[in-house]
Design an enzyme around this catalytic site. Structure first.
Site, PDB file in Angstrom:
ATOM      1  CD  GLU A  25      -2.209  -2.135   1.645  1.00 40.04           C
ATOM      2  OE1 GLU A  25      -3.218  -2.761   1.322  1.00 40.04           O
ATOM      3  OE2 GLU A  25      -1.066  -2.524   1.954  1.00 40.04           O
ATOM      4  CB  THR A  26       1.656   4.011  -1.870  1.00 43.03           C
ATOM      5  OG1 THR A  26       2.601   3.091  -2.373  1.00 43.03           O
ATOM      6  CG2 THR A  26       2.031   5.458  -1.794  1.00 43.03           C
TER       7      THR A  26
END
Length: 285
Positions: free
Chosen positions: A43-44
């Site tokens: 995830e970012t």
């Protein structure tokens, strides 16, 4: 714009779960998705300040946007602390697709309120689950509480999969394509396998989310929040305002320590907490 690489749920470099964090003022959604696909972290987080104590946070896997992500939230607030956009020993609010959630920063410890805890479907077809992980059906469950595989959520739905022994947990051989198809069919993000056969905390866990392009994660805060609620509803955990420790990432040589707490006995909520370590920081052009 600043871009960070941060290891969450650890105080050690290359431990925990790495996340990207971008602090921005007005990025387009399409850019966020393409950037997340480019850097390829599980995830970012894309963080936008709305008010002094309020932030919008959007989470993207390499494949899609997700409602909430625990380790990326920890990373986001580590980045905000470094950028002096938040202060230690203060409370904040984040706007997410899972709702508005409170965040406490205390001695660089990030404490996240989770979304409303819920339990879902019980999965009784052990043949399917054993085939997905090449495990004998007799190893599904536990040796004391008669736990059953069941969906749980504190912002993201996962199947809680109890495994009787630590040896069995670490010998799982996941069929990632099969797990992705199973998740899509059952409207869950992934499978959170865990065992109570541990001396290191409440449980040791492994998380599989190939449906969202993440074969295995070293630390999943939302899933651990969901596991905490599942264990509470199954009378494994009973104490409110008590810190519970969960271990994850050992199978990936990225040990992670995730702390949870149940609050408000009349209408239970789960909080998830951890520390983080900045690995790198740079400007995004």
């Amino acid at each position: 714009m600043y871009y960070y690489v941060i290891d969450s749920f650890t105080e050690t470099r290359f431990g925990g779960n790495p996340a990207g964090v971008v602090i921005h003022k007005n990025l387009e959604q399409d850019f966020m998705q393409k950037f997340a696909a480019e850097v390829r972290f599980s995830e970012t987080a894309f963080v936008k300040r709305l008010e002094n104590d309020r932030f919008e946070v959007k989470f993207f896997t390499p494949n899609c946007q997700v409602d909430l992500c625990g380790h990326a939230t920890v990373a986001a607030f580590k980045a905000l602390l470094d950028s002096q956009l938040v202060e230690d020993n203060r409370a904040y609010v984040i706007e997410t697709l899972a709702g508005a959630l409170s965040i406490e920063v205390s001695q660089s410890f990030i404490v996240m309120e989770q979304a409303e805890p819920r339990l879902g479907k019980t999965f009784r077809d052990y043949a399917i689950l054993s085939n997905l992980f090449q495990i004998d059906k007799s190893q599904i469950g536990d040796n004391q509480f008669r736990l059953l595989p069941k969906a749980s959520s504190t912002g993201v739905w996962d199947l809680m999969l109890p495994i009787k022994t630590k040896d069995a947990l670490y010998s799982l051989k996941p069929d990632f394509d099969g797990i992705a198809a199973f998740a899509e069919e059952n409207h869950i993000a992934g499978i959170h396998a865990f065992t109570l056969d541990t001396t290191k905390g409440v449980a040791e866990s492994r998380n599989f989310c190939p449906y969202y392009g993440i074969n295995e994660e070293a630390a999943t805060g939302t899933s651990t929040g969901a596991l905490t609620y599942y264990l509470y509803k199954n009378n494994v955990l009973n104490d409110f305002d008590h810190n519970y420790v969960f271990i994850q990432g050992l199978s990936m040589d990225r040990p992670s320590t995730i702390v949870t707490k149940m609050v408000n006995h009349n209408q239970p909520k789960i909080k998830v907490a951890g520390k983080a370590r900045i690995l790198s920081k740079g400007e995004l052009y």
